[in-house]
Scaffold this motif. Structure first.
Motif, mmCIF file in Angstrom:
data_model
loop_
_atom_site.group_PDB
_atom_site.id
_atom_site.type_symbol
_atom_site.label_atom_id
_atom_site.label_comp_id
_atom_site.label_asym_id
_atom_site.label_seq_id
_atom_site.Cartn_x
_atom_site.Cartn_y
_atom_site.Cartn_z
ATOM 1 N N THR A 150 29.176 37.024 41.539
ATOM 2 C CA THR A 150 28.992 36.181 40.340
ATOM 3 C C THR A 150 29.636 34.819 40.566
ATOM 4 N N MET A 151 30.856 34.818 41.112
ATOM 5 C CA MET A 151 31.566 33.564 41.342
ATOM 6 C C MET A 151 30.777 32.694 42.316
ATOM 7 N N GLU A 152 30.206 33.413 43.337
ATOM 8 C CA GLU A 152 29.405 32.681 44.312
ATOM 9 C C GLU A 152 28.173 32.089 43.621
ATOM 10 N N PHE A 153 27.541 32.939 42.773
ATOM 11 C CA PHE A 153 26.320 32.514 42.083
ATOM 12 C C PHE A 153 26.549 31.213 41.297
ATOM 13 N N TYR A 154 27.691 31.141 40.619
ATOM 14 C CA TYR A 154 27.985 29.941 39.811
ATOM 15 C C TYR A 154 28.620 28.829 40.661
ATOM 16 N N LYS A 155 28.735 29.128 41.964
ATOM 17 C CA LYS A 155 29.320 28.173 42.904
ATOM 18 C C LYS A 155 30.699 27.726 42.466
ATOM 19 N N GLU A 156 31.448 28.723 42.100
ATOM 20 C CA GLU A 156 32.818 28.420 41.685
ATOM 21 C C GLU A 156 33.735 29.272 42.575
ATOM 22 N N PRO A 157 34.160 28.716 43.666
ATOM 23 C CA PRO A 157 35.012 29.500 44.579
ATOM 24 C C PRO A 157 36.253 29.990 43.868
ATOM 25 N N ALA A 158 36.532 31.287 44.053
ATOM 26 C CA ALA A 158 37.676 31.836 43.326
ATOM 27 C C ALA A 158 38.310 32.964 44.107
ATOM 28 N N GLU A 159 39.566 33.201 43.773
ATOM 29 C CA GLU A 159 40.263 34.352 44.364
ATOM 30 C C GLU A 159 40.191 35.471 43.326
ATOM 31 N N VAL A 160 39.665 36.665 43.804
ATOM 32 C CA VAL A 160 39.566 37.798 42.876
ATOM 33 C C VAL A 160 40.510 38.902 43.365
ATOM 34 N N ILE A 161 41.504 39.193 42.504
ATOM 35 C CA ILE A 161 42.467 40.245 42.879
ATOM 36 C C ILE A 161 42.233 41.441 41.973
ATOM 37 N N MET A 162 42.106 42.623 42.642
ATOM 38 C CA MET A 162 41.869 43.857 41.904
ATOM 39 C C MET A 162 43.133 44.705 41.922
ATOM 40 N N GLU A 163 43.529 45.156 40.740
ATOM 41 C CA GLU A 163 44.721 46.024 40.672
ATOM 42 C C GLU A 163 44.369 47.258 39.847
ATOM 43 N N ASN A 164 44.747 48.404 40.397
ATOM 44 C CA ASN A 164 44.562 49.625 39.620
ATOM 45 C C ASN A 164 45.631 49.710 38.553
ATOM 46 N N VAL A 165 45.181 49.981 37.360
ATOM 47 C CA VAL A 165 46.164 50.190 36.289
ATOM 48 C C VAL A 165 46.523 51.673 36.246
ATOM 49 N N THR A 166 45.549 52.502 36.447
ATOM 50 C CA THR A 166 45.809 53.947 36.569
ATOM 51 C C THR A 166 45.474 54.361 37.990
ATOM 52 N N GLU A 167 46.113 55.460 38.437
ATOM 53 C CA GLU A 167 45.927 55.917 39.832
ATOM 54 C C GLU A 167 44.502 56.336 40.117
ATOM 55 N N ASP A 168 43.877 56.991 39.084
ATOM 56 C CA ASP A 168 42.511 57.502 39.305
ATOM 57 C C ASP A 168 41.467 56.398 39.306
ATOM 58 N N GLY A 169 41.949 55.119 39.009
ATOM 59 C CA GLY A 169 41.022 53.969 39.056
ATOM 60 C C GLY A 169 40.129 53.876 37.836
ATOM 61 N N SER A 170 40.455 54.677 36.800
ATOM 62 C CA SER A 170 39.623 54.570 35.586
ATOM 63 C C SER A 170 39.950 53.294 34.804
ATOM 64 N N LYS A 171 41.144 52.712 35.057
ATOM 65 C CA LYS A 171 41.510 51.434 34.438
ATOM 66 C C LYS A 171 41.919 50.462 35.508
ATOM 67 N N VAL A 172 41.227 49.361 35.579
ATOM 68 C CA VAL A 172 41.485 48.377 36.626
ATOM 69 C C VAL A 172 41.536 46.985 36.017
ATOM 70 N N THR A 173 42.438 46.165 36.570
ATOM 71 C CA THR A 173 42.481 44.788 36.072
ATOM 72 C C THR A 173 42.129 43.831 37.210
ATOM 73 N N PHE A 174 41.138 42.904 36.882
ATOM 74 C CA PHE A 174 40.790 41.870 37.853
ATOM 75 C C PHE A 174 41.392 40.559 37.384
ATOM 76 N N THR A 175 42.080 39.888 38.322
ATOM 77 C CA THR A 175 42.573 38.572 37.990
ATOM 78 C C THR A 175 41.780 37.572 38.804
ATOM 79 N N ILE A 176 41.047 36.705 38.107
ATOM 80 C CA ILE A 176 40.156 35.775 38.814
ATOM 81 C C ILE A 176 40.745 34.383 38.651
ATOM 82 N N THR A 177 41.013 33.756 39.742
ATOM 83 C CA THR A 177 41.613 32.430 39.707
ATOM 84 C C THR A 177 40.701 31.465 40.407
ATOM 85 N N LYS A 178 40.238 30.464 39.671
ATOM 86 C CA LYS A 178 39.331 29.489 40.277
ATOM 87 C C LYS A 178 40.116 28.619 41.238
ATOM 88 N N GLN A 179 39.454 28.217 42.317
ATOM 89 C CA GLN A 179 40.088 27.371 43.320
ATOM 90 C C GLN A 179 40.203 25.952 42.802
#
Lengths: 179, 839
Positions: A150-179
């Motif tokens: 999606t970031m590529e599609f909008y041509k907005e280079p960004a760093e996407v960090i994925m963090e598991n909130v729960t161990e089973d991965g049912s809750k995950v938080t993405f932090t997207i930071t535009k360059q």
């Protein structure tokens, strides 16, 4: 799970590994569907999980990478078939915010039985947005691939960090930071 | 290869299966869609129906509503008007749709309405209600009150839906109310300002007497400013004593009973001084009729009060002065009259003495002159008495011819030196004394003759005494004094009867006089119920004349003296008479008369002596002078009237020279029984004696007894006449009957002659007048039927009916018959009377 996910999955496998691989995965599967999928149908979620695990076994590519790649593949299909959704948003963050509020609402209209993950969002300044993924299917990596593309599609280079909130991965938080 | 074929086979298999699966899904989806579609259609159908019904409902509301509903399009033109709107404005739909909304607004409101809705539009205001007048097709004004819904299209252009109501009636009521309020305010303002301008101080207080509003004039009156007074208690601020405050509290109570009142009060000014005010207090009400206070209108009465006090003072002084003047006049009158009495009295006594003819004439002149003098003295007094209404009119028998003759002789003597003759011309044959005020009549003639004498230098003065009408009870005469003096011009004639005015100032210089003579004369004649008239011509002479009506008495002339003498001689009085009188000459006058009438008398010289004598003797009668030394008549009388005095009830007759009624009243008040004004003549004295000693009168025979003794009642009136009427009117007086007959016989033939003459000339008016004149005469001689016929003829004559002349000829025969009958009756009456005289 929506049929489109299965048909797209096998499209991707065929294009990367050839139909032989597709055939192998179906032959290996113990599912009821027996490899017969149509984009307008809906099939048990366990079947895609079985297919992804079997593909991993056969190719020895980690499951997370497989799902992330599949997310990227799915994005281009979406961008082609459902371009309206992308046009409606001027930039990536607006689009990401619209997933939960607009896109999923429309999907529910067509497929009332569809079980969709929830995506809540919060902006932190102009450049940062946090997406909170939540789903029993724990397919955060699929979402990872989708977000990256999606970031590529909008041509907005960004760093996407994925963090598991729960161990089973049912809750995950993405932090997207535009360059 | 076979593996590849296997895979392909499987793939084909999967694809077909997927296709079939997809087809079946699609089919079920299509079916689902169809069903949804079906239900949607019926839903749409239902909704459409509902919408139509709803629209219908709203349409009927719009069309049947009493309120006016209309739409205005974006150009400001009417796009819809409901029936109520059309009906109210009188326009048809064709006429109004497309017309400009502004056009119907009344000219004076066009800008206001536009302004209001522009403001609503531009500033998105919620309040859209506005009231304004429009002009209907009929040209009348219709007031609308309307709410507006603004509708904007995509371009933001507004159109309007309006709900309006006809508020004309309310507006008219409002404007009428406003007008009425305005009027009321104006009128209130007007009256307030009137009152303020009238210098009336207005004060409004509440029910507890606290000041609500003091008006400027009131503030000025009390010396406070408006601010100082508001809220103060009026009673404690303005009233001076506990009593007044209590009275005010009482007034407040009556005010609550809705009563108003006017009262006088004193109010205290700021500087402590007091103002006399007249207050008109009245309650005033709130709009619900509750009494919420009272309003007092104060009139500053200080000036009036002061004036009243001054007037009182002035009146007191004036009354005192008047009293003093009256006293002075009375005393003067007494002082002058007393010596005069003596002269007059002595001349009366001399008349009883044996005198030769010359001496008798001198005596007459002496006595007349004394009377003249007395009257002259009275002149000024009389005028004041007439003016004060105090002159007492006497009704006493007197001899008219003798009065005239005396006057003639008096003036003849005066005129001897002038070339002027005086005589009396009369048709009057006097047989009886007449009743009237001799003194006043004498004075009238004296004045007129005096006047004539004064202004006549040659020629003559004539006294006319003309008998005009005479019955057995009354005599109507005309008296006149004519001279050949200088005469007067018409303008002079206008002035001569005014007080202190003479015909001209030259006359005053030449002839002197007070200018009172004719004024008095006119007033005196007025007292006798008559009026003086005058004819005069400059250089020729003057004639004053007046009518007089006098009562007749039955006392015959010439018999008077004998009559009186007889009466007194016959009296048998055992007790003596007491005369209390200090003046020797008056003593002599009264005692000589008493002697002559054979009374015993005692004489006292003052009141004290008189009173002492009453203690020792009983008297038949006491004559008491008023003014005497040592003790006056009042005191003496008061003492005699004390219980235990033997003369406690004896008649006391006051002898007074005063002509004032008040003096006479004093006499009666002090216990006297009657009074005799000095100078009195023997006859007046004898009358008083007879009045108060009735026994002295008992033996005097009266004429009535004479008649009763005769047989007059037996006369038979002619049966051819109305004998009932004749008997009723003349039954006891045949001589009167004879008089009437004589008059009748003397006038009727000549009158009938006149009627005939005018009848020949056919002059209706004259005939009617003559018929009217003699008409009643026939009834008087017992022929009422002829009177009636005359009345009928008179009417015909008045209506100019020719027939009247022939009828007169017929009636003449009847009248002639009556005349001969009456002539016969006359003979019978005369014979009857002669027969009775012989008896």
């Amino acid at each position: 799970m929506l049929g489109v996910v299965f048909t797209e999955f096998f499209e991707m496998v065929e294009s990367k590994f050839g139909y032989d691989m597709v055939d192998d995965l179906i032959e290996m599967s113990t599912s009821e569907s027996n490899g017969v999928y149509t984009a307008i149908g809906a099939y048990p979620h366990e079947e895609i999980v079985e297919h992804v695990i079997n593909l991993h076994k056969k190719t020895e590519v980690p499951i997370a990478d497989l799902l992330r790649a599949f997310g990227g593949y799915l994005h281009s299909t979406f961008a082609t078939n459902y371009s309206g959704f992308f046009k409606a948003a001027d930039n990536s963050f607006d689009f990401l915010e619209s997933i939960e509020k607009y896109i999923h609402v429309e999907v529910k209209k067509l497929y009332p039985n569809a079980q969709l993950p929830s995506f809540s969002s919060e902006r932190e300044g102009d450049k940062v947005i946090k997406l909170h993924y939540e789903s029993e299917r724990s397919m955060g990596h699929l979402a990872y691939g989708l977000i990256e593309k999606t970031m590529e599609f909008y041509k907005e280079p960004a760093e996407v960090i994925m963090e598991n909130v729960t161990e089973d991965g049912s809750k995950v938080t993405f932090t997207i930071t535009k360059q | 290869m076979s593996k590849e074929i296997e895979i392909l086979k499987r793939r084909l298999e999967r694809e077909r299966a997927a296709r079939k699966q997809a087809e079946s899904i699609l089919e079920s989806k299509a079916k689902e869609l169809y069903e949804v579609n079906q239900s949607l259609e019926s839903l749409v159908k239902n909704r459409t129906l509902q919408l139509r019904q709803s629209e219908k409902r709203y349409r009927s509301i719009v069309e049947t509503a009493d309120d006016i509903i209309y739409n205005i399009d974006s150009n400001g033109n009417f796009s819809f008007v409901n029936p109520a709107g059309l009906q109210n404005t009188g326009y048809t739909e064709q006429e109004i749709i497309g017309e400009s909304f502004i056009k119907v607004i009344r000219d004076d409101y066009k800008e206001k309405v536009q302004g209001f809705y522009l403001d609503v539009l531009n500033n998105s205001k919620n309040k859209t209600y506005y009231e304004f007048p429009i002009i209907t097709k009929m040209g009348t004004t219709l007031w609308l009150g309307q709410n507006v819904k603004i509708i904007k299209d995509e371009q933001g252009i507004a159109s309007f839906t309006v709900l309006a109501r006809d508020i004309t009636k309310r507006k008219i009521t409002e404007s009428e109310l406003l007008l009425a309020q305005n009027k009321l305010q104006k009128s209130e303002l007007k009256y307030r300002s009137i009152m303020e301008n009238m210098e009336l101080g207005l004060l409004e207080v509440d029910n507890d007497g606290n000041i609500i509003k003091p008006y400027p004039r009131f503030c000025q009156m009390v010396g406070y400013t408006e601010e100082e007074l508001i809220g103060k208690n009026a009673e404690t601020t303005f009233l001076n004593s506990e009593e007044e405050i209590a009275a005010a509290k009482k007034r407040n109570e009556t005010r609550l009973e809705n009563k108003s009142e006017v009262y006088e009060s004193k109010i205290r000014r700021k500087d402590g001084s007091l103002v006399d005010v007249i207050v008109s207090g009245a309650p005033f009400h709130d709009p619900y009729g509750n009494i919420i206070g009272s309003i007092g209108i104060h009139y500053d009465n200080t000036a009036t009060k002061k004036l009243t006090a001054e007037i009182k003072e002035a009146r007191f002084i004036a009354e005192n002065a008047q009293k003093a003047e009256a006293e002075f006049l009375a005393n003067m009158s007494h002082e002058m009259r007393t010596p005069l009495n003596a002269i007059i009295g002595m001349s009366h006594l001399l008349q009883d003495a044996t005198l030769n003819p010359d001496e008798t004439e001198y005596l007459d002149i002496l006595s007349i002159s004394a009377n003249v003098l007395q009257n002259l003295i009275s002149d000024v007094l009389d005028l004041s008495k007439i003016d004060a209404g105090k002159l007492e009119l006497q009704h006493k028998p007197f001899d008219l011819l003798k009065l005239i003759n005396n006057l003639e002789r008096t003036f003849a003597l005066k005129l001897e030196e002038k070339n002027v003759s005086i005589k009396t011309v009369t048709n009057f044959k006097q047989e009886h004394l007449l009743v009237g005020d001799e003194l006043i009549l004498n004075q009238i003639l004296m004045n007129l003759l005096g006047n004539a004498e004064k202004f006549t230098s040659h020629g003559h003065i004539i006294i006319y005494l003309t008998e005009k009408e005479s019955t057995d009870k009354h005599l109507n005469i005309e008296l006149a004094v004519e001279d050949t003096g200088m005469g007067m011009s018409p303008s002079q004639l206008e002035k001569i009867f005014e007080q202190f005015k003479q015909a001209s100032s030259e006359i005053r210089q030449e002839y002197g006089g007070t200018g009172l003579g004719l004024a008095i004369t006119r007033k005196l004649i007025g007292l006798l119920d008559s009026e003086i008239k005058v004819n005069s011509q400059e250089g020729v002479g003057t004639k004053f004349y007046f009518d007089l009506s006098l009562e007749k008495t039955d006392i015959e002339i010439g018999k008077v003296q004998a009559h009186l003498d007889k009466k007194i001689e016959f009296s048998k009085v055992d007790l003596p008479v007491l005369v209390v009188e200090d003046n020797p000459m008056n003593q002599k006058y009264i005692t000589k008369l008493l002697e002559k009438w054979r009374f015993d008398y005692h004489l006292a010289h003052n009141g004290k002596e008189g009173w002492e004598m009453t203690l020792e003797n009983k008297y038949a009668m006491i004559f008491m002078d008023f003014q005497m030394p040592i003790m006056n008549g009042y005191e003496s009388t008061a003492k005699i009237r004390q219980e235990g005095n033997p003369n406690f009830t004896t008649p006391i007759i006051a002898l007074t020279a005063s002509t004032l009624l008040s003096k006479k009243q004093n006499a009666l008040d002090s216990g006297m029984d009657d009074f005799l004004s000095k100078p009195f003549n023997p006859k007046q004295l004898s009358e008083v004696i007879i009045k108060h000693l009735p026994n002295t009168d008992s033996t005097v025979p009266t004429e009535t007894t004479d008649q009763d003794a005769g047989s007059l009642g037996a006369f038979q009136f002619s049966r051819k006449l109305d004998f009932t009427y004749l008997e009723e009117n003349y039954g006891d007086d045949l001589e009167y009957y004879l008089d009437i007959i004589d008059t009748f016989l003397s006038i009727i033939p000549s009158e009938m002659e006149l009627i005939h003459e005018n009848s020949t000339n056919k002059s209706f008016t004259e005939v009617a007048g003559l018929l009217h004149k003699i008409k009643p005469t026939f009834t008087m001689v017992g022929a009422p039927e002829i009177s009636k016929e005359f009345e009928h003829l008179e009417k015909s004559a008045k209506n100019n009916e020719e027939s009247v002349f022939s009828e007169i000829k017929t009636i003449t025969g009847k009248v002639d018959e009556l005349i001969s009958e009456i002539k016969k009756e006359k003979g019978i009456v005369q014979h009857f009377l002669t027969q009775n005289d012989k008896r």
